[in-house]
Structure formats: structure tokens, C-alpha cells
Design a protein around this motif. Structure first.
Motif, PDB file in Angstrom:
ATOM      1  N   PHE A  44     -15.594 -17.201  13.102  1.00 16.60           N
ATOM      2  CA  PHE A  44     -15.191 -17.958  11.931  1.00 16.60           C
ATOM      3  C   PHE A  44     -13.693 -18.209  11.949  1.00 16.60           C
ATOM      4  CE2 PHE A  44     -19.055 -15.787  10.699  1.00 16.60           C
ATOM      5  CZ  PHE A  44     -19.753 -16.761  10.013  1.00 16.60           C
ATOM      6  N   THR A  45     -13.306 -19.435  11.602  1.00 16.50           N
ATOM      7  CA  THR A  45     -11.888 -19.738  11.473  1.00 16.50           C
ATOM      8  C   THR A  45     -11.421 -19.274  10.094  1.00 16.50           C
ATOM      9  OG1 THR A  45     -12.278 -21.923  10.520  1.00 16.50           O
ATOM     10  CG2 THR A  45     -12.137 -21.781  12.935  1.00 16.50           C
ATOM     11  N   GLU A  46     -10.110 -19.261   9.911  1.00 20.78           N
ATOM     12  CA  GLU A  46      -9.575 -18.871   8.611  1.00 20.78           C
ATOM     13  C   GLU A  46     -10.075 -19.794   7.506  1.00 20.78           C
ATOM     14  OE1 GLU A  46      -7.636 -19.092  11.352  1.00 20.78           O
ATOM     15  OE2 GLU A  46      -7.050 -16.993  11.617  1.00 20.78           O
ATOM     16  N   GLU A  47     -10.189 -21.085   7.831  1.00 21.62           N
ATOM     17  CA  GLU A  47     -10.677 -22.053   6.838  1.00 21.62           C
ATOM     18  C   GLU A  47     -12.098 -21.732   6.403  1.00 21.62           C
ATOM     19  OE1 GLU A  47      -9.424 -22.944   9.844  1.00 21.62           O
ATOM     20  OE2 GLU A  47      -7.595 -24.067   9.377  1.00 21.62           O
ATOM     21  N   GLN A  48     -12.946 -21.388   7.365  1.00 18.71           N
ATOM     22  CA  GLN A  48     -14.329 -21.054   7.045  1.00 18.71           C
ATOM     23  C   GLN A  48     -14.409 -19.777   6.222  1.00 18.71           C
ATOM     24  OE1 GLN A  48     -15.606 -21.002  11.138  1.00 18.71           O
ATOM     25  NE2 GLN A  48     -16.724 -22.945  10.917  1.00 18.71           N
ATOM     26  N   ILE A  49     -13.570 -18.813   6.540  1.00 20.73           N
ATOM     27  CA  ILE A  49     -13.552 -17.561   5.787  1.00 20.73           C
ATOM     28  C   ILE A  49     -13.155 -17.820   4.341  1.00 20.73           C
ATOM     29  CG2 ILE A  49     -12.362 -15.348   5.549  1.00 20.73           C
ATOM     30  CD1 ILE A  49     -12.204 -15.309   8.661  1.00 20.73           C
ATOM     31  N   ILE A  50     -12.152 -18.670   4.128  1.00 19.54           N
ATOM     32  CA  ILE A  50     -11.697 -19.002   2.777  1.00 19.54           C
ATOM     33  C   ILE A  50     -12.824 -19.667   1.984  1.00 19.54           C
ATOM     34  CG2 ILE A  50     -10.050 -20.368   1.433  1.00 19.54           C
ATOM     35  CD1 ILE A  50      -8.673 -18.043   2.821  1.00 19.54           C
ATOM     36  N   VAL A  51     -13.576 -20.547   2.651  1.00 15.84           N
ATOM     37  CA  VAL A  51     -14.697 -21.227   1.975  1.00 15.84           C
ATOM     38  C   VAL A  51     -15.753 -20.205   1.547  1.00 15.84           C
ATOM     39  CG1 VAL A  51     -16.617 -22.831   2.338  1.00 15.84           C
ATOM     40  CG2 VAL A  51     -14.318 -23.448   3.089  1.00 15.84           C
ATOM     41  N   VAL A  52     -16.060 -19.254   2.416  1.00 15.53           N
ATOM     42  CA  VAL A  52     -17.046 -18.223   2.079  1.00 15.53           C
ATOM     43  C   VAL A  52     -16.543 -17.395   0.896  1.00 15.53           C
ATOM     44  CG1 VAL A  52     -18.195 -16.130   2.918  1.00 15.53           C
ATOM     45  CG2 VAL A  52     -18.009 -18.120   4.410  1.00 15.53           C
ATOM     46  N   LEU A  53     -15.269 -17.029   0.917  1.00 18.42           N
ATOM     47  CA  LEU A  53     -14.709 -16.227  -0.174  1.00 18.42           C
ATOM     48  C   LEU A  53     -14.675 -16.991  -1.494  1.00 18.42           C
ATOM     49  CD1 LEU A  53     -11.814 -14.341   1.623  1.00 18.42           C
ATOM     50  CD2 LEU A  53     -14.028 -13.438   0.897  1.00 18.42           C
ATOM     51  N   MET A  75      -6.089 -16.271  -1.141  1.00 19.67           N
ATOM     52  CA  MET A  75      -5.269 -17.170  -0.314  1.00 19.67           C
ATOM     53  C   MET A  75      -5.855 -18.565  -0.286  1.00 19.67           C
ATOM     54  SD  MET A  75      -4.254 -15.254   3.164  1.00 19.67           S
ATOM     55  CE  MET A  75      -3.421 -13.702   3.192  1.00 19.67           C
ATOM     56  N   ASP A  76      -4.972 -19.526  -0.067  1.00 21.94           N
ATOM     57  CA  ASP A  76      -5.387 -20.889   0.256  1.00 21.94           C
ATOM     58  C   ASP A  76      -5.454 -20.992   1.772  1.00 21.94           C
ATOM     59  OD1 ASP A  76      -5.451 -21.746  -2.380  1.00 21.94           O
ATOM     60  OD2 ASP A  76      -3.331 -22.328  -2.359  1.00 21.94           O
ATOM     61  N   VAL A  77      -5.985 -22.102   2.260  1.00 27.84           N
ATOM     62  CA  VAL A  77      -6.089 -22.298   3.697  1.00 27.84           C
ATOM     63  C   VAL A  77      -4.696 -22.299   4.331  1.00 27.84           C
ATOM     64  CG1 VAL A  77      -6.820 -23.907   5.499  1.00 27.84           C
ATOM     65  CG2 VAL A  77      -8.281 -23.520   3.524  1.00 27.84           C
ATOM     66  N   SER A  78      -3.729 -22.919   3.672  1.00 18.75           N
ATOM     67  CA  SER A  78      -2.376 -22.963   4.232  1.00 18.75           C
ATOM     68  C   SER A  78      -1.768 -21.563   4.318  1.00 18.75           C
ATOM     69  CB  SER A  78      -1.478 -23.881   3.402  1.00 18.75           C
ATOM     70  OG  SER A  78      -1.384 -23.407   2.075  1.00 18.75           O
ATOM     71  N   ASP A  79      -2.063 -20.717   3.327  1.00 16.57           N
ATOM     72  CA  ASP A  79      -1.578 -19.334   3.363  1.00 16.57           C
ATOM     73  C   ASP A  79      -2.185 -18.577   4.541  1.00 16.57           C
ATOM     74  OD1 ASP A  79      -0.167 -19.786   1.013  1.00 16.57           O
ATOM     75  OD2 ASP A  79      -1.785 -18.995  -0.253  1.00 16.57           O
ATOM     76  N   ALA A  80      -3.473 -18.789   4.777  1.00 17.93           N
ATOM     77  CA  ALA A  80      -4.152 -18.099   5.874  1.00 17.93           C
ATOM     78  C   ALA A  80      -3.601 -18.555   7.221  1.00 17.93           C
ATOM     79  CB  ALA A  80      -5.652 -18.356   5.809  1.00 17.93           C
ATOM     80  N   LYS A  81      -3.309 -19.848   7.352  1.00 19.98           N
ATOM     81  CA  LYS A  81      -2.728 -20.346   8.600  1.00 19.98           C
ATOM     82  C   LYS A  81      -1.348 -19.744   8.819  1.00 19.98           C
ATOM     83  CE  LYS A  81      -5.158 -24.717   9.030  1.00 19.98           C
ATOM     84  NZ  LYS A  81      -5.042 -26.177   9.092  1.00 19.98           N
ATOM     85  N   ARG A  82      -0.575 -19.630   7.753  1.00 15.62           N
ATOM     86  CA  ARG A  82       0.765 -19.041   7.850  1.00 15.62           C
ATOM     87  C   ARG A  82       0.669 -17.566   8.266  1.00 15.62           C
ATOM     88  NH1 ARG A  82       5.796 -18.890   8.964  1.00 15.62           N
ATOM     89  NH2 ARG A  82       7.194 -17.923   7.480  1.00 15.62           N
ATOM     90  N   LEU A  83      -0.282 -16.844   7.686  1.00 19.32           N
ATOM     91  CA  LEU A  83      -0.496 -15.448   8.050  1.00 19.32           C
ATOM     92  C   LEU A  83      -0.839 -15.325   9.527  1.00 19.32           C
ATOM     93  CD1 LEU A  83      -0.900 -12.434   7.278  1.00 19.32           C
ATOM     94  CD2 LEU A  83      -3.258 -13.022   6.748  1.00 19.32           C
ATOM     95  N   LYS A  84      -1.723 -16.175  10.018  1.00 20.89           N
ATOM     96  CA  LYS A  84      -2.120 -16.155  11.419  1.00 20.89           C
ATOM     97  C   LYS A  84      -0.928 -16.444  12.321  1.00 20.89           C
ATOM     98  CE  LYS A  84      -5.014 -16.413  14.912  1.00 20.89           C
ATOM     99  NZ  LYS A  84      -5.055 -15.232  15.722  1.00 20.89           N
ATOM    100  N   ALA A  85      -0.102 -17.419  11.945  1.00 21.46           N
ATOM    101  CA  ALA A  85       1.078 -17.760  12.735  1.00 21.46           C
ATOM    102  C   ALA A  85       2.050 -16.584  12.794  1.00 21.46           C
ATOM    103  CB  ALA A  85       1.766 -18.987  12.160  1.00 21.46           C
ATOM    104  N   LEU A  86       2.241 -15.912  11.675  1.00 27.31           N
ATOM    105  CA  LEU A  86       3.145 -14.764  11.649  1.00 27.31           C
ATOM    106  C   LEU A  86       2.608 -13.607  12.490  1.00 27.31           C
ATOM    107  CD1 LEU A  86       4.213 -14.740   7.899  1.00 27.31           C
ATOM    108  CD2 LEU A  86       5.656 -15.252   9.867  1.00 27.31           C
TER     109      LEU A  86
END
Length: 88
Positions: A6-15, A48-59
Motif C-alpha cells: 500500500f502507498t501512503e495515499e492508499q493508507i490515508i484513504v483506508v484511515l 495526516m493528509d496525503v501531502s503530510d504522509a509524502k513529506r514524512l516519507k521524504a524525511l
């Protein structure tokens, strides 16, 4: 390294479905995950929003690669010290 299903986006949708009132067991069964996985995702990505999750992954990626560079630099300087001390 283990492949993520699952990508971060998919996880956010499930949550978001969980936040909307869907039962944990139903969501887990629908997406083919365990309830424990859902709770782990909630602990990590909850609110988190999707953008927050992407930022977390980048960090996290930046931290992991920086840690590798630091370790290589440390080993290099340690080897140089050993070489110089063996000559003296």
C-alpha cells in the motif's frame, strides 16, 4: 527489503474510512490486512493528509541516506587514523 503493498495515499484513504465510522474488522477484511496493521497505520499516519504522509516519507528517506553517508565517513576517517598511527 520487503515490498509494500500500500502507498501512503492508499493508507490515508483506508484511515479516512475508519474515521468515517467503518468498523475496524470490516475495513481490515475488505483490504486484506490485519486489524493490528490498521492500528499501526493509525498510530503512524492518523490525522495526516496525503501531502503530510509524502513529506514524512521524504524525511525518513533523507534520514536513512544521511545515516549511511555518516557511517561511511566515520569508517573512512577511522581507517585513516589507524593507518597514520601504524606509521608512527
Amino acid at each position: 527489503m520487503k515490498r509494500k503493498r500500500f502507498t501512503e495515499e492508499q493508507i490515508i484513504v483506508v484511515l479516512r474510512g475508519h474515521e468515517a465510522g467503518a468498523k475496524t474488522g470490516d475495513l481490515a477484511r475488505k483490504h486484506g490486512i490485519s486489524e493490528a496493521t490498521l492500528y499501526n497505520w493509525k498510530a503512524k499516519y492518523g490525522g495526516m493528509d496525503v501531502s503530510d504522509a509524502k513529506r514524512l516519507k521524504a524525511l525518513e528517506d533523507e534520514y536513512a541516506s544521511g545515516e549511511g553517508r555518516l557511517a561511511r565517513a566515520w569508517r573512512g576517517s577511522e581507517a585513516a587514523l589507524l593507518r597514520s598511527s601504524s606509521r608512527a
